[in-house]
Design a protein around this motif. Structure first.
Motif, PDB file in Angstrom:
ATOM      1  N   UNK A   1      47.987  10.581 -38.237  1.00 53.20           N
ATOM      2  CA  UNK A   1      47.731   9.682 -37.908  1.00 53.20           C
ATOM      3  C   UNK A   1      47.333   9.477 -36.192  1.00 53.20           C
ATOM      4  N   UNK A   2      45.369   8.647 -35.980  1.00 51.41           N
ATOM      5  CA  UNK A   2      45.186   8.764 -35.360  1.00 51.41           C
ATOM      6  C   UNK A   2      44.162   7.795 -35.102  1.00 51.41           C
ATOM      7  N   UNK A   3      44.103   7.869 -34.015  1.00 54.37           N
ATOM      8  CA  UNK A   3      43.374   6.522 -33.448  1.00 54.37           C
ATOM      9  C   UNK A   3      41.528   6.320 -33.342  1.00 54.37           C
ATOM     10  N   UNK A   4      41.049   5.811 -33.763  1.00 58.18           N
ATOM     11  CA  UNK A   4      39.751   5.678 -33.710  1.00 58.18           C
ATOM     12  C   UNK A   4      38.509   5.233 -33.554  1.00 58.18           C
ATOM     13  N   UNK A   5      37.464   4.922 -32.923  1.00 52.76           N
ATOM     14  CA  UNK A   5      36.599   3.866 -32.062  1.00 52.76           C
ATOM     15  C   UNK A   5      35.705   3.814 -32.882  1.00 52.76           C
TER      16      UNK A   5
ATOM     17  N   UNK B   1      36.962  12.682 -42.693  1.00 54.16           N
ATOM     18  CA  UNK B   1      36.524  11.690 -41.112  1.00 54.16           C
ATOM     19  C   UNK B   1      36.088  10.611 -41.670  1.00 54.16           C
ATOM     20  N   UNK B   2      36.796   9.743 -40.730  1.00 55.86           N
ATOM     21  CA  UNK B   2      36.685   7.995 -40.798  1.00 55.86           C
ATOM     22  C   UNK B   2      35.504   7.823 -39.906  1.00 55.86           C
ATOM     23  N   UNK B   3      34.715   6.905 -40.090  1.00 46.44           N
ATOM     24  CA  UNK B   3      34.163   6.032 -39.243  1.00 46.44           C
ATOM     25  C   UNK B   3      34.015   4.524 -38.457  1.00 46.44           C
ATOM     26  N   UNK B   4      33.780   3.941 -37.383  1.00 43.94           N
ATOM     27  CA  UNK B   4      33.579   2.381 -37.908  1.00 43.94           C
ATOM     28  C   UNK B   4      32.851   2.006 -37.083  1.00 43.94           C
ATOM     29  N   UNK B   5      32.417   0.703 -37.988  1.00 46.20           N
ATOM     30  CA  UNK B   5      31.096   0.652 -37.115  1.00 46.20           C
ATOM     31  C   UNK B   5      31.008  -0.825 -37.159  1.00 46.20           C
ATOM     32  N   UNK B   6      30.906  -1.174 -36.300  1.00 47.24           N
ATOM     33  CA  UNK B   6      31.375  -2.588 -35.714  1.00 47.24           C
ATOM     34  C   UNK B   6      29.134  -2.734 -35.982  1.00 47.24           C
TER      35      UNK B   6
END
Length: 120
Positions: free
Chosen positions: A106-110, A1-6
């Motif tokens: 390919x998928x979009x992560x937020x 799993x991929x995570x994006x953290x701002x």
């Protein structure tokens, strides 16, 4: 799993600057295009900027000349340098990315978003 953290949001006076970051983490993935969006209270989410995997960029007219999008592929991190901030830039800023997994999908992560408030 991929995570994006701002990170990097906060309170700044009009005319000031902030730098937002968006770090991707996970196992065995590659990142294609990355984008910043923002959503002000009571308004629809608005696209801000995009950067491709090879560094091509594009900006919404409302931020052109004031904001700069960049990325560090070695660190899997996206940036947004925001200068000459205006009160109308106040919003929750979120990143998204087109991420290719080891399976080839390919998928979009937020990311979860970071608050930017421009006020005197």
């Amino acid at each position: 799993q991929v995570q994006l953290v701002e990170s990097g949001g906060g309170l700044v006076q009009p005319g000031g600057s902030l730098r937002l970051s968006c770090a991707a983490s996970g196992n065995r993935f590659s990142i294609n295009a990355m984008r910043w969006y923002r959503q002000a209270p009571g308004k629809q989410r608005e696209w801000v900027a995009v950067i491709t995997s090879v560094g091509s960029t594009n900006y919404a007219d409302s931020v052109k000349g004031r904001f700069t999008i960049s990325r560090d592929n070695a660190k899997n991190t996206l940036y947004l340098q925001m200068n000459s901030l205006k009160t109308e830039d106040t919003a929750v800023y979120s990143c998204n990315a087109d991420i290719k997994s080891w399976t080839g999908n390919v998928r979009v992560y937020w990311g979860q978003g970071t608050q930017v408030t421009v006020s005197s």
